[in-house]
Design a protein around this motif. Structure first.
Motif, short mmCIF file in Angstrom:
data_model
loop_
_atom_site.label_atom_id
_atom_site.label_comp_id
_atom_site.label_asym_id
_atom_site.label_seq_id
_atom_site.Cartn_x
_atom_site.Cartn_y
_atom_site.Cartn_z
N THR A 49 0.83 -1.27 0.05
CA THR A 49 -0.11 -0.04 0.04
C THR A 49 0.89 1.12 0.12
O THR A 49 0.41 2.11 -0.70
N VAL A 50 2.02 1.47 0.81
CA VAL A 50 2.67 2.43 0.81
C VAL A 50 3.13 3.00 -0.68
O VAL A 50 3.25 4.27 -1.01
N PRO A 51 3.66 2.03 -1.32
CA PRO A 51 4.19 2.46 -2.63
C PRO A 51 3.33 3.00 -3.57
O PRO A 51 3.39 3.89 -4.35
N LEU A 52 1.99 2.41 -3.31
CA LEU A 52 0.79 2.69 -3.97
C LEU A 52 0.36 4.40 -3.79
O LEU A 52 0.15 5.11 -4.68
N LEU A 53 0.44 4.82 -2.67
CA LEU A 53 0.25 5.88 -1.97
C LEU A 53 1.16 7.00 -2.46
O LEU A 53 0.77 8.19 -2.82
N PHE A 54 2.41 6.33 -3.06
CA PHE A 54 3.35 7.34 -3.48
C PHE A 54 3.50 7.30 -4.99
O PHE A 54 4.51 7.79 -5.71
N GLY A 55 2.45 6.73 -5.72
CA GLY A 55 2.57 6.96 -6.93
C GLY A 55 3.05 5.65 -7.79
O GLY A 55 3.03 5.68 -8.78
N ALA A 56 3.33 4.70 -7.15
CA ALA A 56 3.99 3.53 -7.74
C ALA A 56 2.66 2.66 -8.62
O ALA A 56 1.60 2.75 -8.22
N ASP A 57 3.11 2.04 -9.69
CA ASP A 57 1.70 1.21 -10.24
C ASP A 57 1.58 -0.06 -9.55
O ASP A 57 2.29 -0.58 -8.70
N PHE A 58 0.50 -0.74 -9.94
CA PHE A 58 0.00 -1.55 -8.94
C PHE A 58 0.83 -2.67 -9.19
O PHE A 58 1.07 -3.47 -8.16
N GLU A 59 1.26 -3.11 -10.43
CA GLU A 59 2.14 -4.39 -10.64
C GLU A 59 3.41 -4.49 -9.84
O GLU A 59 3.94 -5.48 -9.25
N SER A 60 4.18 -3.21 -9.95
CA SER A 60 5.28 -3.34 -9.27
C SER A 60 5.12 -3.28 -7.91
O SER A 60 5.98 -3.84 -7.11
N ALA A 61 4.21 -2.68 -7.40
CA ALA A 61 3.66 -2.64 -5.79
C ALA A 61 3.41 -4.17 -5.23
O ALA A 61 4.16 -4.63 -4.31
N LEU A 62 2.80 -4.75 -6.34
CA LEU A 62 2.59 -6.32 -5.87
C LEU A 62 3.74 -7.08 -5.90
O LEU A 62 3.89 -8.00 -5.10
N LEU A 63 4.66 -7.04 -6.88
CA LEU A 63 5.83 -7.64 -7.10
C LEU A 63 6.88 -7.31 -6.00
O LEU A 63 7.15 -8.52 -5.40
N ARG A 64 6.70 -6.08 -5.46
CA ARG A 64 7.79 -6.02 -4.34
C ARG A 64 7.14 -6.57 -3.15
O ARG A 64 7.87 -7.15 -2.26
N ALA A 65 5.80 -6.37 -2.88
CA ALA A 65 5.08 -7.10 -1.68
C ALA A 65 5.33 -8.65 -1.73
O ALA A 65 5.61 -9.21 -0.86
N MET A 66 5.15 -9.18 -2.88
CA MET A 66 5.26 -10.68 -2.97
C MET A 66 6.76 -11.10 -2.79
O MET A 66 7.03 -12.15 -2.14
N THR A 67 7.67 -10.32 -3.35
CA THR A 67 8.95 -10.62 -3.01
C THR A 67 9.38 -10.60 -1.39
O THR A 67 10.01 -11.24 -0.73
N PHE A 68 8.77 -9.33 -0.77
CA PHE A 68 8.97 -9.37 0.64
C PHE A 68 8.29 -10.68 1.25
O PHE A 68 8.89 -11.00 2.18
#
Length: 612
Positions: free
Chosen positions: A218-237
């Protein structure tokens, strides 16, 4: 395609039950590791790492199945214990006739008849008759106990060769065997909630990972990141923070230690048990069947003044008289005679007129001599009379008194009414019993102690022979359990080693219960947390030492896994961790800790535990 199908099958077969359990916990406003496992597995599949998800599912599903199986076996064993007491018994009616009734219908004050070989149906008092009752299931005594009017008997024990008339003392639901079953059930239920430390840690870890994963999305989305990259980063985490490496940091050393112990004759039932063994601070041991072999042997023959027979002649006469006896002492005499080379066949020795006298002994005519073997004072009125040699009788009484003071069983031999010898019968110590006690003392913070239902003299003798300082003798099953609770209330973590049904409540109460598998009863083997299959007593300190070695490896693995996970998580939070590098780091740490733990599979690890 076939590999993908197999991995998908892992998801379907192993994932539905943890998912259901996790959803139930969530409905109760709790978040457990099962739900985290399912979410991590789904997340891994979403970014193409289906193998990681399958591995998590297999580990958790297998662990849950084994835990459920062990719980059910314990419950079944408690129900089986109640089957020791017969369902029906013979009640004597007011007119003297006998009627067969359910044991549950026997009331206090009822009179019951117990024939030779029958199992006693209620806790009762002998009102008429004499016999010998095998009550090892309750008291742990190695030999059948002589019963005379006024003596107490227990439900589930086995009558010998005499007929007894009894008066019921307690209803079926309050009998000794019913109380044992209830104590086992309660103690087992108390221990059932025990978990590995890592499992307790995971419950808090799960919440943290879920919160952090949501934040990473959610935090990257709030700062303008696209949905796919935010999801990939979260799943990597979630992949790099998943508990796979932590679980494998714990389970391989535990499972390797369990496997190693199993190859050397010790069955450890779970990783939780191994963890408890590592925490042992004092070892308590039963006597009969644990420190000793549990079967009598003839140690020595004491000829008496005036006897015109040699020791070997006495042995031959006594063994011939005991040929028709079913008593363990009689069997010990016969075995000793045969080992000494005596031929006891009908062609070699003439025996007639055999009579078994319950509670007293046996009598038979051997080659024209009337031979009595048994308890001196109860044989004298019938066998000795006034014809006993003047010096032999006082000497016999002195020898018997001395043997009783040493905890031995003394058996008199009378030839035509005259005492000619006293047989010294003992229960033999197990091989290396003293060394095992010494090693237990070295490994733990307190000296081992002896808990037994046998007489104090016998207990003190065994304690002296094995180097045990503290002895508690004459204990009933509930007394043993109370002794364990007393030690635990004092902050001790007790491992109880036993073999009989009378040990089961204390074994269930103890921090860890260890059963001797060769002689152990069914309920004891099921209640125990570990089983020494080959009855090698020195395996007890060995498995404790192995458990401590496993714990040290677990701690080392957790440091390794934790360091790598922390590094990868920090990288992913403050920088961008490439997915391949995250997977490589995660898998690498998993393989590293697994291989480190599997070192305990080596035979030399067990040999190391056997060193003084």
């Amino acid at each position: 395609m076939a590999v993908l199908d197999a991995l998908s099958a892992c998801y379907a077969c192993g994932g539905w039950e943890p998912a259901l359990s996790g959803l139930r916990a969530l409905r109760e406003r709790a978040l457990d590791v099962d739900l985290l496992m399912v979410v991590a597995a789904i997340g891994a599949a979403a970014i193409g790492q289906i193998f990681d998800g399958s591995l998590l599912i297999v580990i958790f599903a297998t662990s849950g199945a084994l835990e459920a199986f062990a719980t059910q076996r314990t419950q079944d064993s408690v129900h089986g214990l109640l089957d020791l007491a017969p369902e029906r018994g013979g009640r004597i009616a007011a007119d003297g006739s006998e009627e067969t009734v359910d044991a549950a219908d026997l009331a206090v004050g009822d009179r019951i008849l117990v024939r030779p070989g029958d199992r006693i149906s209620a806790d009762a008092v002998v009102v008429a008759g004499e016999s010998e009752v095998d009550q090892a299931t309750i008291t742990g005594e190695p030999l059948p106990a002589a019963k005379h009017p006024g003596d107490e008997v227990f439900a589930g024990t086995v009558n010998g060769s005499g007929t007894l008339r009894l008066r019921v003392q307690r209803p079926a639901h309050e009998s000794a065997v019913a109380r044992i079953a209830e104590m086992v059930r309660r103690a087992s239920a108390t221990k059932a909630g025990t978990q590995l430390f890592i499992e307790r840690f995971e419950q808090h870890y799960s919440v943290g990972v879920v919160i952090a994963t949501i934040a990473m999305f959610t935090v990257p989305l709030l700062f303008g990141a696209d949905f796919e990259s935010a999801l990939l980063r979260a799943m990597t985490f979630m992949i790099v923070a998943s508990p796979c490496a932590v679980v494998l940091a714990t389970m391989p050393p535990m499972l390797a230690a369990i496997s190693n112990a199993g190859r050397h004759g010790v069955l450890v039932k779970s990783a939780v048990v191994l963890e408890r063994l590592a925490d042992t601070s004092v070892v308590a041991l039963d006597k009969t069947g644990t420190l000793t072999e549990g079967r009598p042997t003839l140690a020595r023959i004491h000829p008496l003044i005036g006897a015109d027979l040699t020791e070997q002649e006495v042995l031959r006469l006594a063994a011939a008289a005991e040929l028709g006896s079913e008593h363990p002492v009689g069997a010990a005499v016969v075995v000793a005679a045969r080992e000494a080379g005596h031929d006891l066949t009908a062609a070699a020795v003439s025996v007639s007129g055999f009579v078994a006298m319950p509670g007293r002994g046996v009598a038979a005519t051997v080659e024209g001599r009337r031979v009595h073997v048994g308890e001196l004072e109860r044989l004298l009125p019938e066998g000795a009379g006034s014809g006993a040699a003047p010096a032999a009788l006082p000497q016999a009484r002195r020898v018997i008194e001395d043997l009783h003071a040493q905890g031995r069983t003394a058996v008199a031999v009378l030839d035509d009414g005259v005492p000619v010898a006293v047989l010294d019968v003992k229960d033999t110590l197990r091989l290396n019993a003293g060394d095992a006690v010494r090693r237990c003392a070295e490994l733990t913070s307190g000296a081992p102690l002896l808990l037994t239902g046998d007489q104090p003299q016998a207990a003190q003798r065994v304690a002296a022979d094995t180097g045990i300082g503290e002895v508690r003798a004459g204990l009933l099953p509930e007394d043993k359990a109370a002794a364990i609770r007393e030690l635990q209330d004092g902050g001790r973590r007790v491992a109880l080693v036993g073999d009989g049904i009378n040990d089961a409540p204390a074994m269930a109460t103890a921090h860890t219960g260890i059963a001797m598998g060769g002689v152990g009863s069914g309920i004891t083997l099921e209640t125990a947390d570990a089983v020494v299959v080959r009855d090698e007593l020195d395996a007890v300190p060995a498995v404790i030492a192995l458990a401590r070695r496993a714990r040290r490896l677990v701690i080392a693995n957790l440091i390794i896994a934790g360091t790598i996970i922390a590094t990868l998580v920090t990288w992913d939070i403050f920088w961008i961790l490439p997915l391949p590098l995250g997977v490589a780091g995660h898998e690498g740490s998993t393989v590293l800790v697994a291989l480190n733990g599997l070192r305990l599979l080596r035979n030399k690890e067990w040999r190391r535990t056997m060193r003084p």
